[in-house]
Design a protein around this motif. Structure first.
Motif, PDB file in Angstrom:
ATOM      1  N   ALA A  20       0.831  -1.208   0.000  1.00  0.00           N
ATOM      2  CA  ALA A  20       0.000   0.000   0.000  1.00  0.00           C
ATOM      3  C   ALA A  20       0.859   1.249   0.000  1.00  0.00           C
ATOM      4  N   SER A  21       0.321   2.317  -0.506  1.00  0.00           N
ATOM      5  CA  SER A  21       1.029   3.604  -0.475  1.00  0.00           C
ATOM      6  C   SER A  21       0.031   4.754  -0.412  1.00  0.00           C
ATOM      7  N   VAL A  22       0.494   5.846   0.170  1.00  0.00           N
ATOM      8  CA  VAL A  22      -0.280   7.092   0.149  1.00  0.00           C
ATOM      9  C   VAL A  22       0.287   7.933  -0.976  1.00  0.00           C
ATOM     10  N   ARG A  23      -0.581   8.386  -1.887  1.00  0.00           N
ATOM     11  CA  ARG A  23      -0.107   9.117  -3.062  1.00  0.00           C
ATOM     12  C   ARG A  23      -0.563  10.566  -2.992  1.00  0.00           C
ATOM     13  N   ASP A  24       0.380  11.459  -3.032  1.00  0.00           N
ATOM     14  CA  ASP A  24       0.034  12.884  -2.991  1.00  0.00           C
ATOM     15  C   ASP A  24      -0.694  13.313  -4.264  1.00  0.00           C
ATOM     16  N   THR A  25      -1.581  14.272  -4.103  1.00  0.00           N
ATOM     17  CA  THR A  25      -2.254  14.911  -5.237  1.00  0.00           C
ATOM     18  C   THR A  25      -2.230  16.407  -4.930  1.00  0.00           C
ATOM     19  N   PRO A  26      -2.665  17.244  -5.845  1.00  0.00           N
ATOM     20  CA  PRO A  26      -2.748  18.676  -5.502  1.00  0.00           C
ATOM     21  C   PRO A  26      -3.730  18.918  -4.351  1.00  0.00           C
ATOM     22  N   GLY A  27      -4.631  17.987  -4.109  1.00  0.00           N
ATOM     23  CA  GLY A  27      -5.574  18.123  -2.996  1.00  0.00           C
ATOM     24  C   GLY A  27      -5.240  17.124  -1.901  1.00  0.00           C
ATOM     25  N   HIS A  28      -6.214  16.315  -1.524  1.00  0.00           N
ATOM     26  CA  HIS A  28      -5.975  15.311  -0.487  1.00  0.00           C
ATOM     27  C   HIS A  28      -5.433  14.033  -1.129  1.00  0.00           C
ATOM     28  N   SER A  69      -8.991  15.806  -8.028  1.00  0.00           N
ATOM     29  CA  SER A  69      -7.712  15.152  -8.370  1.00  0.00           C
ATOM     30  C   SER A  69      -7.914  13.773  -8.986  1.00  0.00           C
ATOM     31  N   LEU A  70      -9.140  13.297  -9.000  1.00  0.00           N
ATOM     32  CA  LEU A  70      -9.349  11.896  -9.336  1.00  0.00           C
ATOM     33  C   LEU A  70      -9.030  11.577 -10.788  1.00  0.00           C
ATOM     34  N   LYS A  71      -9.570  12.382 -11.681  1.00  0.00           N
ATOM     35  CA  LYS A  71      -9.387  12.096 -13.096  1.00  0.00           C
ATOM     36  C   LYS A  71      -7.903  12.125 -13.474  1.00  0.00           C
ATOM     37  N   PRO A  72      -7.182  13.201 -13.134  1.00  0.00           N
ATOM     38  CA  PRO A  72      -5.746  13.198 -13.447  1.00  0.00           C
ATOM     39  C   PRO A  72      -5.035  11.992 -12.834  1.00  0.00           C
ATOM     40  N   LEU A 128      -6.299   8.978 -12.195  1.00  0.00           N
ATOM     41  CA  LEU A 128      -6.624   7.767 -12.969  1.00  0.00           C
ATOM     42  C   LEU A 128      -5.831   7.758 -14.267  1.00  0.00           C
ATOM     43  N   GLU A 129      -5.733   8.926 -14.860  1.00  0.00           N
ATOM     44  CA  GLU A 129      -5.007   9.023 -16.124  1.00  0.00           C
ATOM     45  C   GLU A 129      -3.538   8.661 -15.936  1.00  0.00           C
ATOM     46  N   ALA A 130      -2.959   9.234 -14.897  1.00  0.00           N
ATOM     47  CA  ALA A 130      -1.521   9.042 -14.663  1.00  0.00           C
ATOM     48  C   ALA A 130      -1.201   7.630 -14.203  1.00  0.00           C
ATOM     49  N   ASN A 131      -2.199   6.935 -13.628  1.00  0.00           N
ATOM     50  CA  ASN A 131      -1.928   5.612 -13.063  1.00  0.00           C
ATOM     51  C   ASN A 131      -2.834   4.538 -13.662  1.00  0.00           C
ATOM     52  N   ALA A 132      -3.191   4.753 -14.920  1.00  0.00           N
ATOM     53  CA  ALA A 132      -4.170   3.865 -15.560  1.00  0.00           C
ATOM     54  C   ALA A 132      -3.697   2.411 -15.540  1.00  0.00           C
ATOM     55  N   ALA A 133      -2.447   2.188 -15.883  1.00  0.00           N
ATOM     56  CA  ALA A 133      -1.953   0.815 -15.976  1.00  0.00           C
ATOM     57  C   ALA A 133      -2.021   0.127 -14.621  1.00  0.00           C
ATOM     58  N   GLU A 134      -1.699   0.879 -13.585  1.00  0.00           N
ATOM     59  CA  GLU A 134      -1.683   0.295 -12.240  1.00  0.00           C
ATOM     60  C   GLU A 134      -3.092   0.004 -11.730  1.00  0.00           C
ATOM     61  N   LEU A 135      -4.044   0.821 -12.123  1.00  0.00           N
ATOM     62  CA  LEU A 135      -5.388   0.739 -11.541  1.00  0.00           C
ATOM     63  C   LEU A 135      -6.354  -0.099 -12.368  1.00  0.00           C
ATOM     64  N   LYS A 136      -6.025  -0.326 -13.603  1.00  0.00           N
ATOM     65  CA  LYS A 136      -6.927  -1.076 -14.486  1.00  0.00           C
ATOM     66  C   LYS A 136      -7.098  -2.499 -13.951  1.00  0.00           C
TER      67      LYS A 136
END
Lengths: 462, 462
Positions: B59-67, B167-170, B172-180
């Motif tokens: 597991a990891s906590v991933r920073d976004t421009p928001g939470h 922050s969700l859409k960006p 998902l876009e940036a981590n599509a391979a990991e989340l698919k």
């Protein structure tokens, strides 16, 4: 009329000391609406008591359930002179938001705002401490030069004007014999402009009403319930939007009963004032009159009734967004009245109208917040004409008789309870920021205000 | 399918500890919309990180421009098992008005509301902390009894769902391979009723919009200016009142473009649910559907678009009365969308409509608060049918497929950006008071929710 030159000269010579006295009074934080300042209100009353006693009045501080009244009496030099009741109020508005003040509100100062134009800054300088002190200082100049007053004078200073004057009516009733005079003088109004003194001859009445629309028994998620559950904000918006038609007229049944068209000669007199929508509204960043179409801004604000929403709240109003359907929504609505409009009827008509818009499964509550009818003073009485000439002698331009959009309920009480005609003369300006941060009173208003009362007292005595 | 009896028994035995963990999470004040709670949001993410790591996730906590997001991965016992992406959100709604809560919102407790029926009280218990923890605890029961998971699982916990998921859409876009994954599981919805589990197969879209009407450059005295100066509350009320006609339809131009009538067989299926306006609205103290006339409450909330005012404020809203004409008034307005309604077009149409009602000397500002189109999931996919049977094994009554009035934008993003079908299963109830004071989650929802996920994971693995 007597030669009042020495009296006027004494007022001029007194000015520095007059200002010191005004500053002393302004330093007292007599905010009537906030119980934390109760003792300050009494302090202001005691301060006035001492001033009036020193001037030879028989003065007293009278307790009420709220803040005290100051009542003072002084005879005239000649028994034939008229008896005048002078009214002012020593209480002031709250000062928040404090951070918008350029200087502490209870530390009065003189400020030169442009070459040759000085203002007195501080809470209450214009509303109403500076104004009531113009009369006290006029009296002083008479006493110091003549040893007597040209008219018999009773003074009534109130301490609850800014919080609805709850004690005033009972006090007038209980002390009618003592307070009844030939005329009342009220100094709580404004000039037409910097050069033109004004006598106010019409005051709109006021009905204050709070409406609370209630729908579901709790706030709802607009996803689950949106489209099926009643939304009280929609209902309230519909009620409020329906108060005016597209011509700006108020739609309530029989709302205009008792409203008469302004007589042509009065309208003509107003036209000579040269007021325009551009000037009047330009001061506040607007340009288009919003009320009834085809009427001047003076007519709209002096001679026409209104329905205004003064506040509205419902649902989520914080930062960001919340998809909630509120359980309730509320608004504060006021009606300005003219002519013979009946405040009680207008309140009932509004309530009936609002009830007719409430769905059967929702409910509505109302709370009354005061009601007073419009006041009309004669436009050409002896009192008014005498004062008009006296004022015209003091100022660069002749005095004008104006309407007034606001409400000063005491004028109605003087009329109905004591059978007295009132003269409304004041030296405020529309940019005095009364009730707002950075309240000020023109030094000229204070100085020439004192001189104006000297002239008016002299003229009325004659 | 495997024998899951030991897993279910472990979930039962774990319940007291599962509740303790949920309480720990609820105590964290992760209000995403209020910047004052930024650190609390991170704390909730870190708490989930620790839990998932302890369960054997990477597991990891991933920073976004928001939470931040929490992302975690765990392999399946058998490589042939499907890969599931589980989504939930750890952020919660604001808690005001605080005085309407029976107990502090961030001090969770168990309360017996009637004999045999207990609820978990506190902000976020139902939306969405209690729901996401049903899945975490189901995983725990598997790990503790089998040492492995029946499916490969990726977890995505978001912290901005209650503030529009910026922050969700960006992400998902940036981590599509990991989340698919093969399927997405989303646990943020409700049951049909206390006994009947539900799978949601249609979600309304949402456009959030804030409108600020500005008139004079400062608050005005309604005596001086009333009748002549524009009142922004009147303008706003007029705009809002004009959003619906008398049949309850939204009046915006082309608003219904893309809205189709609900197919007869779906309406027929909904009719078997026995829902009535009396039942649906009776729960919240209402009885009359307020939206478009002639449609059932299920249609109104599942298949019809809406325009709702979620909040309004302007002028004086405190105690008592103040005869002010406000400088500005604002409202938060949301549109629920169905079918192929275009969020961007609807926002623009609303703005054009509002602008058309603004007088030339006033102005209007808009702030966008999120936009998502409606989502339609298949009514009879393998995923849906498998889950339907699994749920029906756990609960007293068979699972039903329902529409949903709310909006879960992520489902559309999963569909469009990651090509994943979503399964929407949740254990909330319509009286959970999510977004309101006194939010609760049924103890039964939590307990049987955990057991439901155990059954669904088992069924999907097969």
């Amino acid at each position: 009329m007597a030669d009042i030159t020495p009296v006027l000269e004494r007022a001029d010579a007194n000015l520095p000391k007059s200002l010191e006295r005004l500053f002393d009074l302004v330093r007292i934080k007599s905010i009537s609406t906030d119980p934390a300042f109760k003792l300050e209100c009494r302090k202001a009353a005691e301060w006035l008591l001492a001033e009036l006693n020193a001037l030879g009045f028989t003065a007293s501080v009278r307790d009420t359930p709220g803040h005290p009244m100051v009542v003072a009496h002084h005879d005239a030099a000649m028994a034939s002179a008229p008896h005048l009741l002078f009214y002012g109020h020593y209480d002031v508005q709250p000062v928040d938001p404090l951070n918008l003040w350029d200087a502490p509100p209870f530390e009065p100062a003189i400020k030169e705002v442009e070459p040759g134009r000085k203002v007195i800054t501080g809470r209450g300088t214009a509303d109403d401490k500076g104004q009531l002190m113009t009369f006290v200082e006029a009296v002083r100049a008479y006493k110091e030069t003549q040893g007597a007053l040209p008219c018999r004078i009773t003074i009534l200073f109130e301490g609850e004007e800014e919080s609805g004057s709850p004690s005033l009516k009972p006090f007038l009733e209980a002390n009618a014999a003592e307070l009844k005079a030939d005329y009342a003088l009220v100094c709580d109004t404004s000039m037409w402009d910097r050069e033109t003194p004004a006598i106010s001859a019409g005051l709109r009445g006021l009905v204050g009403e709070e409406i609370i629309v209630k729908a579901a028994d709790r706030d709802l998620h607009s996803g689950y319930f949106g489209g099926a559950a009643a939304n009280p904000i929609h209902i309230l918006a519909d009620i409020l939007a329906g108060l005016h038609d597209e011509t700006g007229r108020v739609t309530l049944n029989n709302f205009y009963d008792g409203v008469e068209e302004t007589p042509a000669q009065i309208k003509a007199a107003w036209e000579t004032l040269g007021q325009t929508a551009e000037k009047f509204l330009g001061e506040i960043g607007l340009s288009i009159p919003s009320g009834e179409k085809g009427r001047s801004v003076l007519e709209l604000t002096w001679a026409r009734p209104t329905a205004e929403v003064n506040g509205i709240t419902g649902g989520y109003t914080g930062e960001g967004f919340k998809t909630v359907i509120a359980a309730q929504a509320s608004a504060k609505v006021s009606f300005r009245l003219v002519g013979n409009q009946d405040p009680a009827k207008i309140r009932e008509t509004f309530r009936a109208y609002a009830r007719s818009k409430i769905p059967a499964d929702c409910s509505v509550e109302f709370h009354a917040h005061g009601a007073s009818p419009a006041i009309h003073l004669p436009y050409d009485s002896a009192l008014l004409n005498t004062a008009k000439f006296a004022l015209s002698d003091e100022w660069p331009r002749p005095a004008v008789v104006i309407g007034m959009g606001g409400s000063i309920p005491i004028v109605g009480d003087f009329q109905k309870m004591l059978g007295m005609e009132s003269l409304l003369v004041g030296f405020g300006l529309s940019d005095d920021r009364i009730h707002s941060p950075n309240e000020k009173y023109e030094l000229q208003s204070f100085h020439k205000g004192i001189r104006s009362w000297i002239r008016i007292l002299d003229a009325l005595a004659a």
